[in-house]
Design a protein around this motif. Structure first.
Motif, PDB file in Angstrom:
ATOM      1  N   ALA A   1       0.957  -1.187   0.123  1.00  0.00           N
ATOM      2  CA  ALA A   1       0.051  -0.194   0.090  1.00  0.00           C
ATOM      3  C   ALA A   1       0.824   1.223  -0.112  1.00  0.00           C
ATOM      4  CB  ALA A   1      -0.999   0.027   1.293  1.00  0.00           C
ATOM      5  N   GLU A   2       2.040   1.317   0.458  1.00  0.00           N
ATOM      6  CA  GLU A   2       3.001   2.354   0.472  1.00  0.00           C
ATOM      7  C   GLU A   2       3.860   2.474  -0.633  1.00  0.00           C
ATOM      8  OE1 GLU A   2       3.123   4.813   2.783  1.00  0.00           O
ATOM      9  OE2 GLU A   2       1.482   3.830   3.754  1.00  0.00           O
ATOM     10  N   GLY A   3       3.711   1.541  -1.790  1.00  0.00           N
ATOM     11  CA  GLY A   3       4.231   1.402  -2.942  1.00  0.00           C
ATOM     12  C   GLY A   3       5.909   0.947  -2.853  1.00  0.00           C
ATOM     13  N   TRP A   4       6.132  -0.031  -1.633  1.00  0.00           N
ATOM     14  CA  TRP A   4       7.165  -0.693  -1.652  1.00  0.00           C
ATOM     15  C   TRP A   4       7.006  -2.077  -2.159  1.00  0.00           C
ATOM     16  CZ3 TRP A   4       6.692   1.077   4.091  1.00  0.00           C
ATOM     17  CH2 TRP A   4       6.908   2.541   4.382  1.00  0.00           C
ATOM     18  N   THR A   5       8.230  -2.999  -2.140  1.00  0.00           N
ATOM     19  CA  THR A   5       8.128  -4.401  -2.605  1.00  0.00           C
ATOM     20  C   THR A   5       8.401  -5.152  -1.442  1.00  0.00           C
ATOM     21  OG1 THR A   5       8.977  -3.750  -4.661  1.00  0.00           O
ATOM     22  CG2 THR A   5       9.076  -5.934  -3.991  1.00  0.00           C
ATOM     23  N   PRO A   6       7.539  -6.087  -0.941  1.00  0.00           N
ATOM     24  CA  PRO A   6       7.601  -7.010  -0.044  1.00  0.00           C
ATOM     25  C   PRO A   6       8.290  -8.172  -0.209  1.00  0.00           C
ATOM     26  CG  PRO A   6       5.258  -7.165  -0.715  1.00  0.00           C
ATOM     27  CD  PRO A   6       5.696  -6.030  -1.510  1.00  0.00           C
ATOM     28  N   LEU A   7       9.193  -8.595   0.523  1.00  0.00           N
ATOM     29  CA  LEU A   7      10.029 -10.017   0.473  1.00  0.00           C
ATOM     30  C   LEU A   7       9.614 -10.806   1.598  1.00  0.00           C
ATOM     31  CD1 LEU A   7      13.320  -8.574  -0.570  1.00  0.00           C
ATOM     32  CD2 LEU A   7      11.783  -9.423  -2.333  1.00  0.00           C
ATOM     33  N   VAL A   8       8.679 -11.968   1.190  1.00  0.00           N
ATOM     34  CA  VAL A   8       8.148 -12.738   2.363  1.00  0.00           C
ATOM     35  C   VAL A   8       8.901 -13.876   2.818  1.00  0.00           C
ATOM     36  CG1 VAL A   8       6.205 -13.577   3.517  1.00  0.00           C
ATOM     37  CG2 VAL A   8       5.848 -11.726   2.057  1.00  0.00           C
ATOM     38  N   ALA A   9       9.522 -14.235   3.822  1.00  0.00           N
ATOM     39  CA  ALA A   9      10.040 -15.422   4.321  1.00  0.00           C
ATOM     40  C   ALA A   9       9.322 -15.805   5.491  1.00  0.00           C
ATOM     41  CB  ALA A   9      11.405 -15.345   4.477  1.00  0.00           C
ATOM     42  N   SER A  10       9.015 -17.509   5.848  1.00  0.00           N
ATOM     43  CA  SER A  10       8.586 -17.809   6.870  1.00  0.00           C
ATOM     44  C   SER A  10       9.328 -18.187   7.975  1.00  0.00           C
ATOM     45  CB  SER A  10       7.528 -19.020   6.504  1.00  0.00           C
ATOM     46  OG  SER A  10       8.285 -20.038   5.788  1.00  0.00           O
ATOM     47  N   SER A  11      10.794 -18.272   7.868  1.00  0.00           N
ATOM     48  CA  SER A  11      11.757 -18.545   8.677  1.00  0.00           C
ATOM     49  C   SER A  11      12.975 -17.909   8.599  1.00  0.00           C
ATOM     50  CB  SER A  11      12.009 -20.189   8.501  1.00  0.00           C
ATOM     51  OG  SER A  11      12.774 -20.069   7.277  1.00  0.00           O
ATOM     52  N   ALA A  12      13.648 -17.726   9.458  1.00  0.00           N
ATOM     53  CA  ALA A  12      14.971 -17.162   9.503  1.00  0.00           C
ATOM     54  C   ALA A  12      16.100 -17.803   8.145  1.00  0.00           C
ATOM     55  CB  ALA A  12      15.776 -17.225  10.629  1.00  0.00           C
ATOM     56  N   GLU A  13      15.959 -18.819   8.041  1.00  0.00           N
ATOM     57  CA  GLU A  13      16.680 -19.629   7.051  1.00  0.00           C
ATOM     58  C   GLU A  13      16.430 -19.259   5.735  1.00  0.00           C
ATOM     59  OE1 GLU A  13      16.685 -22.330  10.592  1.00  0.00           O
ATOM     60  OE2 GLU A  13      15.237 -21.042   9.430  1.00  0.00           O
ATOM     61  N   ALA A  14      15.201 -19.063   5.621  1.00  0.00           N
ATOM     62  CA  ALA A  14      14.457 -18.663   4.284  1.00  0.00           C
ATOM     63  C   ALA A  14      14.792 -17.143   4.001  1.00  0.00           C
ATOM     64  CB  ALA A  14      13.046 -18.788   4.101  1.00  0.00           C
ATOM     65  N   ALA A  15      14.749 -16.305   5.103  1.00  0.00           N
ATOM     66  CA  ALA A  15      15.018 -15.165   5.061  1.00  0.00           C
ATOM     67  C   ALA A  15      16.340 -14.704   4.465  1.00  0.00           C
ATOM     68  CB  ALA A  15      14.748 -14.176   6.134  1.00  0.00           C
ATOM     69  N   MET A  16      17.159 -15.374   5.123  1.00  0.00           N
ATOM     70  CA  MET A  16      18.692 -15.505   5.006  1.00  0.00           C
ATOM     71  C   MET A  16      19.012 -15.840   3.409  1.00  0.00           C
ATOM     72  SD  MET A  16      21.406 -14.025   6.290  1.00  0.00           S
ATOM     73  CE  MET A  16      20.856 -14.411   8.016  1.00  0.00           C
ATOM     74  N   ALA A  17      18.245 -16.598   2.823  1.00  0.00           N
ATOM     75  CA  ALA A  17      18.266 -16.943   1.610  1.00  0.00           C
ATOM     76  C   ALA A  17      18.189 -15.876   0.576  1.00  0.00           C
ATOM     77  CB  ALA A  17      17.564 -18.172   1.218  1.00  0.00           C
ATOM     78  N   LEU A  18      16.855 -15.034   0.967  1.00  0.00           N
ATOM     79  CA  LEU A  18      16.448 -13.946   0.032  1.00  0.00           C
ATOM     80  C   LEU A  18      17.554 -12.855   0.503  1.00  0.00           C
ATOM     81  CD1 LEU A  18      12.613 -14.008   1.076  1.00  0.00           C
ATOM     82  CD2 LEU A  18      13.632 -14.319  -1.113  1.00  0.00           C
ATOM     83  N   ILE A  19      18.087 -12.733   1.377  1.00  0.00           N
ATOM     84  CA  ILE A  19      19.109 -11.750   1.427  1.00  0.00           C
ATOM     85  C   ILE A  19      20.383 -12.051   0.751  1.00  0.00           C
ATOM     86  CG2 ILE A  19      20.727 -10.653   3.269  1.00  0.00           C
ATOM     87  CD1 ILE A  19      17.980  -9.451   3.454  1.00  0.00           C
ATOM     88  N   ASP A  20      20.572 -13.304   0.610  1.00  0.00           N
ATOM     89  CA  ASP A  20      21.765 -13.656  -0.095  1.00  0.00           C
ATOM     90  C   ASP A  20      21.287 -13.533  -1.681  1.00  0.00           C
ATOM     91  OD1 ASP A  20      23.162 -14.399   1.852  1.00  0.00           O
ATOM     92  OD2 ASP A  20      22.706 -16.685   1.998  1.00  0.00           O
TER      93      ASP A  20
END
Length: 253
Positions: free
Chosen positions: A34-53
């Protein structure tokens, strides 16, 4: 900045959402979009770190209670490798939990259940500090010229809540680091005790006080001081706490 410029900038902002509750993750993603930003969604820390990588994000919204690696541990690991903004979204609203948040290097806490307008406002405040692109270079220079404090390579505008590192403009203070600097700057050259600092940060006096304040001071010294092992601006006064010296005061002593 024109409205068109703002829209282009907003589209470039990426928000990492680390949340294992699908309904909460959807809500956060909707607020981000709604703010015009792009969400990157992860359900765990491991999945989030993969997105960051796989790419960069500008800010992370991290649930405190995650399966596997906890949100607090994930935030610690995230801070060790990046200066991106971190906002903890948690049901743990006790003062002790907020104090522990200092060690995660979180910029802010939002406690569930929260008002969407409050969360968005807090995210925007952290983004303004964490993303240099959210203010024009000329605007930064103009505000730096009005800075109330000069600390080595840094100019600090307390009224505008801006801290600019001239040696590395991309370098930024986290919300907790800036809050500590504000507290010390209220009474320059006068020691402020650990208890006073924690009280101003909204934390209760408990067994975490000394450790957490010392950790936060260490982080700020690493950002501000040219030699953190021989601090020139943020000094320790044994038995009294910490004291801030500006360049002018330091040169006169």
């Amino acid at each position: 900045m024109t409205g068109e410029d703002h829209d282009v900038l907003a589209e470039q902002i990426r928000i990492l959402i680390v949340e294992d509750d699908p309904d909460m993750a959807d809500l956060l993603a909707d607020l981000v979009e709604a703010e015009g930003w792009t969400p990157l969604v992860a359900s765990s820390a491991e999945a989030a770190m993969a997105l960051i990588d796989g790419g960069s994000a500008h800010l992370a919204l991290v649930d405190h209670n995650l399966p596997g690696i906890s949100g607090r541990v994930f935030a610690q690991r995230l801070r060790a490798r990046t200066d991106m903004g971190i906002v903890m979204v948690t049901a743990a609203g006790s003062a002790a939990e907020r104090v522990l948040g200092l060690e995660t290097a979180a910029d802010d806490y939002v406690v569930k259940p929260f008002e969407p307008i409050e969360l968005v406002a807090r995210v925007k405040a952290v983004l303004r500090r964490a993303v240099p692109a959210m203010r024009h270079e000329k605007e930064s220079e103009r505000e730096a010229g009005k800075a109330a404090l000069r600390l080595g390579d840094w100019s600090v505008d307390l009224d505008g809540r801006r801290a600019v590192c001239h040696a590395d403009p991309a370098r930024a203070l986290t919300g907790a680091e800036f809050a500590l600097l504000e507290i010390l700057a209220e009474t320059p050259n006068v020691p402020v005790s650990r208890a006073q600092i924690l009280d101003r940060l909204g934390a209760e006096s408990d067994r975490y006080i000394d450790r957490n304040v010392d950790v936060l001071v260490l982080r700020l010294r690493r950002k501000i001081e040219r030699n953190p092992d021989l601090p020139r601006h943020i000094k320790t006064r044994r038995g009294k706490g910490y004291v801030l010296h500006t360049d002018e005061a330091a040169s006169a002593s």
